[in-house]
Design an enzyme around this catalytic site. Structure first.
Site, PDB file in Angstrom:
ATOM      1  N   HIS A 161      10.335   4.543  -4.016  1.00 30.86           N
ATOM      2  CA  HIS A 161       9.860   3.965  -2.465  1.00 30.86           C
ATOM      3  C   HIS A 161       9.717   2.496  -2.480  1.00 30.86           C
ATOM      4  CE1 HIS A 161       6.658   4.791  -5.442  1.00 30.86           C
ATOM      5  NE2 HIS A 161       5.412   4.602  -4.410  1.00 30.86           N
ATOM      6  N   ASP A 208       0.665  -1.252  -0.104  1.00 30.57           N
ATOM      7  CA  ASP A 208       0.002  -0.008   0.088  1.00 30.57           C
ATOM      8  C   ASP A 208       0.868   1.109  -0.174  1.00 30.57           C
ATOM      9  OD1 ASP A 208      -2.863   0.589  -0.064  1.00 30.57           O
ATOM     10  OD2 ASP A 208      -2.244   1.809   1.779  1.00 30.57           O
ATOM     11  N   GLY A 224       0.619   6.074 -12.131  1.00 28.90           N
ATOM     12  CA  GLY A 224       0.079   6.783 -10.808  1.00 28.90           C
ATOM     13  C   GLY A 224       0.526   8.435 -11.025  1.00 28.90           C
ATOM     14  N   TYR A 225       1.263   8.922 -10.227  1.00 26.20           N
ATOM     15  CA  TYR A 225       1.700  10.222 -10.154  1.00 26.20           C
ATOM     16  C   TYR A 225       3.175  10.299 -10.720  1.00 26.20           C
ATOM     17  CZ  TYR A 225      -2.105  10.903  -6.907  1.00 26.20           C
ATOM     18  OH  TYR A 225      -3.653  10.968  -6.582  1.00 26.20           O
TER      19      TYR A 225
END
EC number: 3.6.1.66
Length: 202
Positions: free
Chosen positions: A183, A66, A156-157
């Site tokens: 990350h 997550d 995503g971003y």
């Protein structure tokens, strides 16, 4: 070792497979998507909920990720709502024209339109759950949000996030470059270290 990846997100699955294959860990795709309600208030809670649900369904140690983006000027958002930021009340809802990623980015850039502080970080929590045992690891990468999307890689971003020390967005980096600093990559490498020192995992 075999791990079931508790996701149907192709981008996440591909990155996890690429990184873990370097360490001889085989990753499996679930046969069907499970509808797991992400009711946790943190990334860690939501990762645990997903890993446990997939383990209970398939009885194979399950790995769940997550992760999301936290932008300093509007912290704690997008946060745990990163994948559905377009559809939450904060800052008004955004129409989905082509896909959810595009709608999320459009909303984020709109909210930061007149903001000088564009500092942000990507955060990932990864949980492996095996019924009688469970472990987790976290990773983050800091950077800034651009004023417009750049690049066509990643998901995503990624098109609006420039990591510290770089002048390219995550979407402009090669998969190898991204996995080295992301990350998710950092969290997975920590996780491998824990797995290799955890006898219960083998």
């Amino acid at each position: 070792m075999k791990l079931l990846v508790a996701t149907t997100n192709e981008g996440k699955y591909r990155e996890i497979k690429e990184i873990l294959s370097e360490y001889g860990i085989e990753v499996l795709k679930p046969e069907e998507k499970l509808e797991v309600e992400e009711t946790g208030c943190t990334f860690l809670e939501n990762a645990y909920l997903k890993a446990r649900a997939y383990y209970e369904r398939y009885k194979i140690p399950a790995l769940a990720d997550d992760s999301g983006l936290i932008v300093e000027a509007i912290s704690p958002y997008p946060g745990v709502y990163s994948s559905r930021f377009y559809d939450i009340d904060f800052g008004g809802r955004e129409e989905v024209r082509t896909n959810k990623d595009e709608a999320n980015i459009r909303k984020l850039l709109r909210l930061l339109e007149n903001t000088e502080n564009r500092k942000a970080k990507f955060v990932a929590f990864i949980v492996v759950y095996g019924g009688s045992w469970g472990i987790f690891a976290e990773g983050e990468v800091r950077g800034e949000i651009t004023k417009e999307p750049r690049g066509d890689r990643g998901f995503g971003y990624d098109p609006v996030f420039v990591p510290e020390g770089y002048n390219k967005t995550m979407a402009e980096l090669s998969p190898e470059e991204k996995n080295k600093i992301s990350h998710r990559g950092r969290a997975l490498r920590k996780l491998v270290h824990v797995l290799k020192n955890c006898e219960k995992a083998f």
